[in-house]
Scaffold this motif. Structure first.
Motif, short mmCIF file in Angstrom:
data_model
loop_
_atom_site.label_atom_id
_atom_site.label_comp_id
_atom_site.label_asym_id
_atom_site.label_seq_id
_atom_site.Cartn_x
_atom_site.Cartn_y
_atom_site.Cartn_z
N ASP A 47 0.81 -1.33 0.02
CA ASP A 47 -0.02 0.10 -0.05
C ASP A 47 0.90 1.28 -0.19
N PRO A 48 0.98 2.10 -1.14
CA PRO A 48 1.74 3.30 -1.24
C PRO A 48 1.53 4.12 0.00
N GLY A 49 0.32 4.06 0.38
CA GLY A 49 0.00 5.23 1.18
C GLY A 49 0.51 4.74 2.53
N ALA A 50 0.98 3.71 2.91
CA ALA A 50 1.61 3.09 4.26
C ALA A 50 2.88 3.44 4.42
N TYR A 51 3.61 4.16 3.25
CA TYR A 51 5.00 4.31 3.39
C TYR A 51 5.52 5.54 2.88
N ASP A 52 6.61 6.15 3.33
CA ASP A 52 7.28 7.08 3.09
C ASP A 52 8.30 6.93 1.97
N VAL A 53 7.94 7.26 0.76
CA VAL A 53 8.68 6.81 -0.30
C VAL A 53 9.53 7.98 -0.92
N ARG A 54 10.71 7.91 -0.96
CA ARG A 54 11.86 8.66 -1.29
C ARG A 54 12.59 8.48 -2.76
N PRO A 55 12.18 8.86 -3.80
CA PRO A 55 13.04 8.34 -5.01
C PRO A 55 14.29 8.65 -5.04
N ILE A 56 15.12 7.91 -5.50
CA ILE A 56 16.70 7.91 -5.86
C ILE A 56 16.96 8.04 -7.11
N GLY A 57 16.35 7.25 -7.98
CA GLY A 57 16.81 7.64 -9.55
C GLY A 57 16.79 6.29 -10.19
N GLU A 58 17.13 6.53 -11.67
CA GLU A 58 16.75 5.37 -12.35
C GLU A 58 18.11 4.46 -12.29
N GLU A 59 17.97 3.07 -12.36
CA GLU A 59 19.21 2.09 -12.32
C GLU A 59 19.69 1.92 -13.74
N VAL A 60 20.89 2.51 -14.20
CA VAL A 60 21.17 2.47 -15.60
C VAL A 60 21.93 0.86 -15.66
N LEU A 61 21.71 0.32 -16.72
CA LEU A 61 22.32 -1.10 -16.93
C LEU A 61 23.55 -0.98 -17.78
N SER A 62 24.66 -2.04 -17.50
CA SER A 62 25.64 -2.34 -18.14
C SER A 62 25.55 -3.73 -18.35
N PHE A 63 26.14 -4.28 -19.47
CA PHE A 63 26.27 -5.73 -20.02
C PHE A 63 27.46 -6.24 -19.93
N ALA A 64 27.97 -7.17 -18.86
CA ALA A 64 29.25 -7.43 -18.70
C ALA A 64 29.44 -8.88 -19.28
N VAL A 65 30.66 -9.05 -19.76
CA VAL A 65 31.04 -10.10 -20.40
C VAL A 65 32.55 -10.48 -20.17
N ARG A 66 33.07 -11.59 -20.23
CA ARG A 66 34.54 -12.05 -20.21
C ARG A 66 35.32 -10.93 -20.93
N GLU A 67 36.51 -10.72 -20.55
CA GLU A 67 37.64 -10.25 -21.52
C GLU A 67 37.74 -10.69 -23.08
N LYS A 68 37.77 -11.95 -23.12
CA LYS A 68 37.91 -12.39 -24.56
C LYS A 68 36.51 -12.73 -25.13
N HIS A 69 35.55 -12.09 -24.77
CA HIS A 69 34.19 -12.46 -25.42
C HIS A 69 34.27 -12.08 -26.74
N PRO A 70 33.50 -12.69 -27.70
CA PRO A 70 33.49 -12.34 -29.23
C PRO A 70 33.03 -10.92 -29.26
N LEU A 71 32.39 -10.23 -28.49
CA LEU A 71 31.96 -9.05 -28.70
C LEU A 71 32.48 -7.88 -28.03
N ALA A 72 33.73 -8.33 -27.12
CA ALA A 72 34.19 -7.41 -26.25
C ALA A 72 34.74 -6.28 -26.80
N ASP A 73 35.35 -6.30 -27.99
CA ASP A 73 36.02 -5.23 -28.95
C ASP A 73 35.08 -4.70 -29.77
N ARG A 74 33.94 -4.81 -29.87
CA ARG A 74 32.97 -4.26 -30.80
C ARG A 74 32.16 -3.03 -30.13
N THR A 75 31.91 -1.85 -30.92
CA THR A 75 31.35 -0.95 -30.39
C THR A 75 29.79 -0.68 -31.18
#
Length: 309
Positions: free
Chosen positions: A158-186
């Motif tokens: 129930d949103p009315g039961a809480y004091d909700v203080r927004p922080i911000g969006e959570e930006v995503l990154s996509f992680a792979v191993r160093e020698k992944h086939p896509l690691a050097d592509r842009t």
């Protein structure tokens, strides 16, 4: 029934007997003799006008009425102990216990630096930080296990039961191993990521939903080979040993790709950014935080407002 005439010591005794199960153990906890404990139990049952428990081979078994009374007694005793806690903490403002929960990104970006600052200010403070998905955190918040959480409200809240203080969006990154086939592509698209194995949080989680929407927006095929896990450790182990791709909050990805961690993990260069909707600092309305919890919250909010490097 005259339960309103029960005294605090009666409630303490009910709570102790319910938890310990034996009269001798409850008497020991209350620092009274066993005969005195028997008289206390008789006094309680006389006041409420009925039996609340019975003795068996293993100790005392509470009946339905006794269970209700014990549950209420436990809450009252806890609140009285909280009064004592608050009074002691007001005296120096630097002792006590803080219990919070946080999603992974918030734990890394805000809770970790704030906890280090708190250790400097209050070395004797007891700090409990649980890192879980928002659904779990809010379930435990409703159960009264936390002073506050850094998470997202669930459909059951129930949103009315809480004091909700927004922080911000959570930006995503996509992680792979160093020698992944896509690691050097842009300027990669989600079509480029489709053929690979993925490790991602369970279906329905905010990160999963955001990634699904990203593939859908580019009309790219959603990956067929997926391992669902909320464990950062399992995800990191899988990514480091295979060509799997894993989405992490940017703050978590920055930690995993740091040189001093030596995890040999890199993040992909994506053509466009993807963000999970904002998470929040969530407190229960009407609940007064202890001085130490309020101090820790202030440190976390200071980290939230600090510019990202």
């Amino acid at each position: 029934m005259k339960a309103r005439y029960l005294k605090l010591n009666h409630l303490r005794f009910i709570d102790a007997l319910k938890r310990r199960g034996k009269l001798s153990l409850a008497a020991e906890e209350m620092n009274i003799s066993q005969p005195a404990a028997s008289r206390t139990l008789a006094d309680i049952e006389g006041i409420v006008g009925q039996q609340i428990c019975s003795r068996n081979a293993h100790g005392f078994l509470f009946n339905e009425f006794g269970n209700v009374l014990a549950a209420r007694a436990s809450r009252v005793v806890a609140e009285v102990e909280n009064i004592g806690r608050d009074v002691r903490e007001v005296a120096d403002g630097l002792r006590g216990r803080v219990r919070i929960g946080a999603v992974t990104a918030a734990a890394v970006a805000h809770v970790l630096p704030a906890s280090l600052a708190l250790r400097t200010l209050a070395p004797n403070a007891q700090l409990q930080v649980d890192v879980e998905p928002s659904l779990t955190l809010m379930q435990r918040m409703r159960a009264g296990e936390y002073d506050f959480v850094l998470a997202r409200l669930s459909a059951a809240d129930d949103p009315g039961a809480y004091d909700v203080r927004p922080i911000g969006e959570e930006v995503l990154s996509f992680a792979v191993r160093e020698k992944h086939p896509l690691a050097d592509r842009t300027q990669l698209s989600f079509r480029d990521l489709s053929p690979f194995e993925w490790v991602i949080q369970p279906a329905g989680s905010p990160i999963w939903t955001t990634v699904v929407d990203a593939f859908r927006s580019e009309r790219a095929d959603f990956p067929e080979r997926i391992t669902y896990s909320a464990s950062v450790l399992l995800t990191l182990a899988t990514v480091s040993r295979t060509d799997a791709i894993a989405p992490f909050a940017r703050e978590v990805a920055n930690l995993l790709t740091a040189e001093d961690l030596s995890a040999r993990i890199v993040t992909l260069d994506m053509a466009r950014g993807v963000s999970v909707p904002a998470y929040n600092v969530i407190l229960e309305k009407g609940v007064l935080l202890s001085p130490l919890a309020q101090r820790f919250l202030s440190l976390i909010e200071a980290e939230i407002t600090r510019p990202i490097p």
